[in-house]
Motif scaffolding. Sequence first.
Motif, short mmCIF file in Angstrom:
data_model
loop_
_atom_site.label_atom_id
_atom_site.label_comp_id
_atom_site.label_asym_id
_atom_site.label_seq_id
_atom_site.Cartn_x
_atom_site.Cartn_y
_atom_site.Cartn_z
N SER A 135 -6.27 -6.66 -6.83
CA SER A 135 -5.27 -6.51 -5.77
C SER A 135 -3.97 -5.92 -6.30
CB SER A 135 -4.98 -7.88 -5.14
OG SER A 135 -4.48 -8.78 -6.13
N ALA A 136 -3.98 -5.39 -7.53
CA ALA A 136 -2.76 -4.90 -8.17
C ALA A 136 -2.16 -3.73 -7.41
CB ALA A 136 -3.06 -4.49 -9.61
N THR A 137 -0.82 -3.70 -7.38
CA THR A 137 -0.07 -2.56 -6.88
C THR A 137 0.98 -2.19 -7.92
OG1 THR A 137 1.55 -3.98 -5.76
CG2 THR A 137 -0.37 -3.27 -4.47
N ILE A 138 1.45 -0.95 -7.86
CA ILE A 138 2.45 -0.51 -8.82
C ILE A 138 3.61 0.16 -8.09
CG2 ILE A 138 0.83 -0.21 -10.73
CD1 ILE A 138 0.79 2.78 -10.15
N ALA A 139 4.74 0.25 -8.79
CA ALA A 139 5.90 1.01 -8.32
C ALA A 139 6.35 1.88 -9.47
CB ALA A 139 7.03 0.08 -7.88
N CYS A 140 6.59 3.16 -9.19
CA CYS A 140 6.95 4.07 -10.28
C CYS A 140 7.72 5.27 -9.74
CB CYS A 140 5.71 4.54 -11.04
SG CYS A 140 4.57 5.52 -10.06
N ASN A 141 8.27 6.05 -10.68
CA ASN A 141 8.95 7.29 -10.33
C ASN A 141 7.98 8.45 -10.21
OD1 ASN A 141 11.07 5.61 -10.75
ND2 ASN A 141 12.02 6.79 -12.39
N GLY A 142 7.08 8.56 -11.16
CA GLY A 142 6.10 9.66 -11.13
C GLY A 142 5.00 9.36 -10.14
N SER A 192 9.92 -8.06 -2.06
CA SER A 192 9.42 -8.30 -0.70
C SER A 192 8.06 -7.65 -0.49
CB SER A 192 10.41 -7.77 0.34
OG SER A 192 10.44 -6.34 0.35
N ARG A 193 7.78 -6.58 -1.22
CA ARG A 193 6.47 -5.91 -1.12
C ARG A 193 5.46 -6.50 -2.11
NH1 ARG A 193 6.38 -0.75 1.16
NH2 ARG A 193 4.14 -0.95 0.76
N ALA A 194 5.88 -7.51 -2.86
CA ALA A 194 5.00 -8.18 -3.83
C ALA A 194 4.34 -7.19 -4.78
CB ALA A 194 3.94 -9.01 -3.10
N VAL A 195 5.14 -6.27 -5.30
CA VAL A 195 4.63 -5.29 -6.26
C VAL A 195 4.19 -6.02 -7.53
CG1 VAL A 195 5.27 -3.36 -7.74
CG2 VAL A 195 6.01 -3.41 -5.36
N THR A 196 3.01 -5.68 -8.02
CA THR A 196 2.50 -6.34 -9.22
C THR A 196 3.20 -5.84 -10.48
OG1 THR A 196 0.33 -6.38 -8.12
CG2 THR A 196 0.40 -7.02 -10.44
N PHE A 197 3.22 -4.51 -10.66
CA PHE A 197 3.81 -3.93 -11.86
C PHE A 197 4.85 -2.89 -11.48
CE2 PHE A 197 -0.51 -5.06 -13.40
CZ PHE A 197 -0.15 -5.95 -14.40
N VAL A 198 6.01 -2.98 -12.12
CA VAL A 198 7.05 -1.96 -11.96
C VAL A 198 7.04 -1.10 -13.22
CG1 VAL A 198 9.51 -1.52 -11.65
CG2 VAL A 198 8.43 -3.50 -10.54
#
Length: 277
Positions: A135-142, A192-198
């Motif tokens: 269920s992992a999600t990520i947040a990134c610039n690229g 709030s979006r419960a991002v797994t990895f930043v």
Amino acid sequence: MLWPLLAGMLVLAVVRRRVASALPLAMVAAHVAYVVAVGGDFMEFRFFVPILPPLAIALGEFATTTAPRLPRVQLRVAALIVFVAAFSLRHGLTFDGVADHSYDSIQAMQTYYGKVRDNDWTQIGSSLRVLSTTSATIACNGAGAIPYNAELPTIDQLGLNDPWIARHGSHAPDDYPRPGHQRFATYEYLKSRAVTFVIGSPTLVERGALATHQHEGDVARWLSSSVGPWTPPPRGTFEIVAAPVDDDLELLLWYLTPDPDVSDRIKGWDRIRLNAR
């Protein structure tokens, strides 16, 4: 260096009182107006790529028009090809962006300022593909190459494809020059979006460096800018893990929202707990 050619096309249109490539030229003008309206881009002229075909049509008409007192068509076509090719080559060999990174060269982007080996951006995203069945999600610039190769749901921290960040993200200072990087996802929004990895700006360290606390200062600086270079995360203790990229490098990840299934999947990854001050 296209300005002389565009001026020549304008003169030709005035003299002949018509131009067969009016539609391609209108497309070029409309797109240039759009680029100006949105404030441009930092990545070497990519916004102008879509208008190259209609521009080529217009240049073709300019070079092949028959009229008295003009050089032979073959000579004009050859001169145009030499002119465009020569200045394209000159640009490719000499342009390396500007010092404040308000726009950068293709070479800088290919290696991400020397961080990506062999111009291969796929390595960064592929290192996370082991999580694609969780269920992992990520947040990134690229937010192009990384999500594509990771096959993970992703929040673009710059808001280029996230309406909330584009409208409500933290705003860059007035002296921050880079177009398209004027908004950044806030810590509260990522929570709030419960991002797994930043991920922020992708940062690679030597394998094992995280576990042995090497480059801890560099890791701390990366964490402090992971939710925008002007809005550090709140104070606290955060877990940082590193995804193996190859035999030598690993990718830093801020484990923002722990998940049992994800934690089980990354048992062998290096990790530390780091204080944000």
